[in-house]
Design an enzyme around this catalytic site. Sequence first.
Site, PDB file in Angstrom:
ATOM      1  CD  GLU A 134      34.097  42.822  40.817  1.00  8.48           C
ATOM      2  OE1 GLU A 134      33.422  42.530  40.340  1.00  8.48           O
ATOM      3  OE2 GLU A 134      34.337  42.196  42.151  1.00  8.48           O
ATOM      4  N   GLY A 272      36.827  39.590  49.834  1.00  7.91           N
ATOM      5  CA  GLY A 272      36.421  37.931  50.556  1.00  7.91           C
ATOM      6  C   GLY A 272      36.658  37.086  49.492  1.00  7.91           C
ATOM      7  CB  ALA A 273      35.590  35.008  47.289  1.00  8.06           C
ATOM      8  CG  MET A 274      37.353  38.434  41.501  1.00  5.17           C
ATOM      9  SD  MET A 274      36.298  39.540  41.644  1.00  5.17           S
ATOM     10  CE  MET A 274      36.005  39.754  39.908  1.00  5.17           C
ATOM     11  CD  GLU A 275      32.688  37.996  40.192  1.00  7.91           C
ATOM     12  OE1 GLU A 275      32.141  38.730  39.427  1.00  7.91           O
ATOM     13  OE2 GLU A 275      33.158  38.037  41.461  1.00  7.91           O
ATOM     14  CD  GLU A 307      32.914  34.977  44.788  1.00 12.83           C
ATOM     15  OE1 GLU A 307      32.957  35.379  43.739  1.00 12.83           O
ATOM     16  OE2 GLU A 307      32.699  35.702  45.720  1.00 12.83           O
ATOM     17  CD  GLU A 329      29.256  41.250  43.128  1.00  9.28           C
ATOM     18  OE1 GLU A 329      28.911  40.275  44.064  1.00  9.28           O
ATOM     19  OE2 GLU A 329      30.342  41.175  42.800  1.00  9.28           O
TER      20      GLU A 329
END
Length: 859
Positions: A134, A272-275, A307, A329
């Site tokens: 992303e 932090g994180a990715m979906e 997520e 988001e």
Amino acid sequence: MPGENLTRDEAQERAALLSVDGYEVSLDLRSALGDIEAEPRTFRSVTTIRFRCAEPGAASFADLLAPSVTAVSLNGKDLDPGEVFDGSRIRLEDLRADNELVVDAQCAYSRTGEGMHRFVDPEDGEVYLYTQYEPADSRRVFANFEQPDLKAPFRCEVRAPEGWTVWSNGVGELVDGVWRFAETKPISTYITAFAAGPYHYVTDSYARTFDDGTTLEIPLGAMCRKGLAPHFDSDDVFLVTKQGLDFFHDHFDFPYPFGKYDQAFVPEYNLGAMENPGLVTFREEFIFRGKVTQASYEGRANVILHEMAHMWFGDLVTMEWWDDLWLKESFADFMGAFALVGATRFENGWITFANRRKAWAYRADQLPSTHPITADIRDLQDAKLNFDGITYAKGASVLKQLVAYVGQDAFLEGARRYFKRNAYGNTRLGDLLSALEETSGRDLATWSRAWLQTAGVNSLTPQVILSAEGRVTELAVLQEAPESHPELRPHRVAVGLYRREDADGSLVRYARAEVDVVGPRTVVDELVGADAPELVLVNDDDLTYCKIRFDENSLATLRERLGDITDPLARALCWSALWNLTRDALMPARDFVGLVLRFAGRESDIGVLQMLHAWAHSALVHYAAPDWRAEGGRLLAQGALKELRLAEPGSQHQLTWARFFATVASDQADLHLLLHLLEGTAKVDGLDVDQELRWAFLEPLAAHGVADESLLAAELARDDTASGKRHQVRCLAARPSAAVKAQAWAQVVESDALSNALVEATIAGFTQPSQRELLAPYAAKYFAAIERVWAERSIQIGMDVVKGLFPSLRDSQETLDATDAWLTAHEDAAPALRRLVLEARDDLARTLRGQACDTAAGS
């Protein structure tokens, strides 16, 4: 690189022309092993794309960021890679109604967390791969049409070193030495994903039977590096995962659509994180190597649920272009907190939201770069910078206000209709609003214009008129907006009245009214006749997004009795409001520090306490008068040590005060106490100085010259891990030496040898508040270097350098003038670069205003 920065206009033209039927991606990752110094290290990527063209004979392009292309074939015709590939785009001419593009390329492994990141674990030499795309880095791994509205099914295969496991979005199996993955549903390129290596992998399962009798079974997996396996509490990860799946199935009425649900905790992650559907990725710092507070577990749970919400808001239904990034988001941020409170043990999640997430939003919304929630995103560089406090936290706050405005049931029913109508498709703002208008019966056009299409934060202040008998004759809410963004919005708020009622002096709410605040002044009729309040809280229960202000009587009450407020959310809202007063130079920094010293020891919510520590430190470093800093630091260190000794042995409050004491310790006695705690010659009853806390103590010791290179080397030998290396790098760069600073600067600014994680660590160590004079020479060097860094480095590293090395600790008019001079001389610089410098300039100007306020208070 020509064409690397895709524009919105180009994406719209391509979406009107092309429709993608499917991708076949074949990667050969066997080159991941071997000599770590061999550069550039590449892997083979072969992509077949089948797509249609609405105008046969037209031309378009595919996206690819790769060192080289071996072969390109379009509709069976071989094209010369040297002619059609320019380093970022593959030119496609004379397209047919139905087309097949085959691209054979050598793609580069990443060291910056973008594309296919390659990590070598210093502990055991094992190699780990994972992807992060992303907003537009899947083109670093395979050729594609890199924009969110050209969705397609993906079928993938991977060749990997023997003994490795490979994961992707679909279920995989090893067949004749090749990992083959089930075809995905139609998804956007940026949420495709791979992970490969000798990961420690744990499995579980989730099952759900719906009202119609159908059953859904979801294989669950969680993974991390082998070195972190002893610390991996996968049971808690799976518990929150199952609670979240139950919650979203209950509320969304749309079964999880992507088959399996793997969650990978990966090293050197730059987010932090990715979906990614079926393969969610997280930074591995969510695996806790030492003792942490419940706030850390709550934070991890919130991210897991954030997520997971994306599986519906973002993956199932995706925005057409990054203007509507908030459609995923903001919703995921809101739904993460909503599910946290509704489904898990973290029932106080809205307190964290009010105190931490909103603080991020308030800061972002007062910068010169603030923008509407529905933003104007011209290109990919704009998109990268728009993953900010507006898109996430303000958007989520506004959604909380929308729920109060239309009602929770109508909101959730609108979401359900939105999913069913737009499944596997792309949407814009109007698609969501039309669904919500149907279910709520409200005209949301006016609400949308006020909340989603304008920028800035309003301030709400109570105005109280009392009778001679001490009753409320009139209570009004005054709404203000800054001159730069004068929009006054409709707010659904709760106004709470507080007074001392119990024998112990507790401040409790005795009256509450909900009202629609419209325009500059709104009278709250329901509270007329109430007994005189000691405190009026105009956004009680945190229903809206605003800066809370106080009348003089309420502010006086808070100065004397803040710790007596019994409700933790109300108390957190008051703390947040006082911090905003400090940032706005309406309260002297020393007064805020004094409130923290007086009342933070009574704070029950551990997340709020940690936020207060961060705010107090920021008040000292940035907003305190320079001639009061030493005294303020001494007072904070004394207060922290006092609370550390008073805290319950072994408690999370004790751990939090220990960490804060290390942050503010500066005199020799305090530093030697930290050293003795490290050596074991001093003890605080119940305090376990584990490995993570050892590093927390070592950074201030290094910054003040107590811990030298040999001591840090000995600590790395004790903790010879990837995490230990990051800590050591930070501490090494923190040492008070001109030679150390020169070396750190060169490693980050003049070289690209460090990975993104070590760049972050070096910058964090370099910028020490106690070393203002030592950092003075780097102000001019910063302005001389940033345009070159932005041009030569990846956008992620560019952002880290430009934000992290801005000379904010040279907090003077001279630095402000130098910033203005750079902005004037570089009006043609990349807009995204100028935005970062403008934001840093605004923070600096705010710093100087805060220092002036504090200086006046001390004179």
